[in-house]
Scaffold this motif. Structure first.
Motif, mmCIF file in Angstrom:
data_model
loop_
_atom_site.group_PDB
_atom_site.id
_atom_site.type_symbol
_atom_site.label_atom_id
_atom_site.label_comp_id
_atom_site.label_asym_id
_atom_site.label_seq_id
_atom_site.Cartn_x
_atom_site.Cartn_y
_atom_site.Cartn_z
ATOM 1 N N THR A 173 0.817 -1.204 0.000
ATOM 2 C CA THR A 173 0.000 0.000 0.000
ATOM 3 C C THR A 173 0.845 1.245 0.000
ATOM 4 N N THR A 174 1.207 1.739 1.194
ATOM 5 C CA THR A 174 1.733 3.100 1.174
ATOM 6 C C THR A 174 3.002 3.354 1.951
ATOM 7 N N ARG B 175 7.100 14.484 -3.012
ATOM 8 C CA ARG B 175 6.218 13.810 -3.968
ATOM 9 C C ARG B 175 5.832 12.432 -3.466
ATOM 10 N N PHE B 176 6.815 11.693 -2.938
ATOM 11 C CA PHE B 176 6.527 10.378 -2.374
ATOM 12 C C PHE B 176 5.463 10.499 -1.279
ATOM 13 N N ALA B 177 5.675 11.445 -0.369
ATOM 14 C CA ALA B 177 4.762 11.599 0.765
ATOM 15 C C ALA B 177 3.345 11.947 0.296
ATOM 16 N N THR B 178 3.268 12.871 -0.652
ATOM 17 C CA THR B 178 1.961 13.283 -1.161
ATOM 18 C C THR B 178 1.244 12.140 -1.850
ATOM 19 N N GLN C 204 -2.210 10.284 -0.878
ATOM 20 C CA GLN C 204 -3.322 10.257 -1.830
ATOM 21 C C GLN C 204 -3.781 8.831 -2.095
ATOM 22 N N LEU C 205 -2.820 7.923 -2.212
ATOM 23 C CA LEU C 205 -3.172 6.522 -2.426
ATOM 24 C C LEU C 205 -3.911 5.963 -1.216
ATOM 25 N N LYS C 206 -3.449 6.307 -0.035
ATOM 26 C CA LYS C 206 -4.069 5.822 1.195
ATOM 27 C C LYS C 206 -5.509 6.287 1.319
ATOM 28 N N LYS D 25 -9.747 4.028 -10.202
ATOM 29 C CA LYS D 25 -8.942 4.643 -11.247
ATOM 30 C C LYS D 25 -7.893 5.576 -10.660
ATOM 31 N N LYS D 26 -8.311 6.370 -9.672
ATOM 32 C CA LYS D 26 -7.359 7.285 -9.034
ATOM 33 C C LYS D 26 -6.290 6.501 -8.277
ATOM 34 N N SER D 27 -6.701 5.444 -7.608
ATOM 35 C CA SER D 27 -5.735 4.622 -6.863
ATOM 36 C C SER D 27 -4.703 4.021 -7.802
ATOM 37 N N VAL D 28 -5.164 3.554 -8.960
ATOM 38 C CA VAL D 28 -4.252 2.999 -9.968
ATOM 39 C C VAL D 28 -3.270 4.057 -10.437
ATOM 40 N N ASN D 29 -3.762 5.248 -10.676
ATOM 41 C CA ASN D 29 -2.884 6.323 -11.146
ATOM 42 C C ASN D 29 -1.870 6.740 -10.083
ATOM 43 N N PHE D 30 -2.301 6.760 -8.826
ATOM 44 C CA PHE D 30 -1.364 7.104 -7.747
ATOM 45 C C PHE D 30 -0.289 6.019 -7.617
#
Length: 263
Positions: free
Chosen positions: A31-32, A49-52, A56-58, A64-69
């Motif tokens: 996950t994150t 960027r990693f943190a953001t 966002q993934l969490k 779709k957004k999760s896949v993109n993150f």
């Protein structure tokens, strides 16, 4: 720079990645959470960027957004040669979404991770993952040369590497100026010690595009490995003198010139 180092560059296809002792990370529960295991410093900008992206993934509730993150995190991981981390994000993508778009994202992540590792066993495992997904994609689109080029290179890790060479030749038969196929065949020629053949491949690319500085670099490598030190030095100097060439390529060429001067 010795031959092994050159071949590591060749194996990665992109000569801009020269430092392989970069951090590896662990992604907990796919996950994150990432844990750095080496002391290489990621830039503060990329740390942010990693943190953001992790946050966002969490928090994401849309597939779709999760896949993109996850895809963005994988690509950022690959920037720092974190092949294991990138591969876990690829697996996460596949667990979230079975669409063709998601499978292609995962396949390309696995492929780039396969190319970025120097561990032979890990490389084979990643190549297998990439190959499985690329083959699935090609079932519905068998003439896709973009995917076939990559599938061909994963076949080089199997017991039948000539199948990969044959696939690259098939791509060229269909598209005689396909850059990736010509480049890959040139790299394979260097690996197998067929330096004259490699020269032909990279000369071909330069005839197609004289500003193909990656091809120019590998043309110089082909000359150098083939015992043509003076010609290789001229090629590397030409690359270094061009303001448009990638700085990392130029730095590598400069290192190779020093090696040639010490022969």
């Amino acid at each position: 720079m010795n031959r092994q180092q050159i071949f590591l560059i060749v194996g990665a296809v992109l000569a801009v990645v020269l430092i392989y002792q970069l951090p590896r990370v662990v992604v907990e529960n796919e996950t994150t959470t990432e844990v750095e295991t080496h002391d290489f410093s990621i830039t503060s900008e990329d740390e942010a960027r990693f943190a953001t992206l992790r946050q966002q993934l969490k928090e994401s509730e849309e597939i779709k957004k999760s896949v993109n993150f996850a895809d963005s995190l994988a690509r950022l991981s690959l920037k720092y040669q974190m092949a294991d981390s990138a591969a876990r994000y690829a697996r996460l993508i596949l667990s979230l979404d079975g669409s063709r778009e998601a499978v292609e994202k995962a396949a390309l992540i696995y492929y780039q991770a396969f190319q970025s590792t120097t561990d032979p066993e890990v490389s084979k495992e990643l190549a297998l993952k990439a190959r499985e997904n690329l083959e699935d994609l090609l079932v519905d689109d068998p003439q896709n040369t973009f995917l076939k080029n990559k599938l061909a290179m994963t076949l080089m890790t199997t017991e039948t590497p000539m199948a990969g060479v044959q696939m690259l030749r098939e791509v060229l038969a269909a598209e005689p100026e396909n850059r990736e196929a010509i480049l890959n065949l040139g790299l394979l020629a260097i690996r197998s010690g067929q330096f004259d053949r490699a020269e032909e491949r990279f000369t071909n690319l330069l005839e197609i595009d004289s500003t193909d500085y990656e091809a120019l670099f590998y043309y110089g490598v082909s000359l150098s490995e083939g015992g043509k030190a003076a010609e290789a030095k001229d090629v590397f100097e030409k690359l270094i003198s061009n303001s448009d060439a990638d700085p990392a390529l130029k730095a590598t060429a400069s290192s190779l010139i020093k090696e040639l001067e010490n022969i």
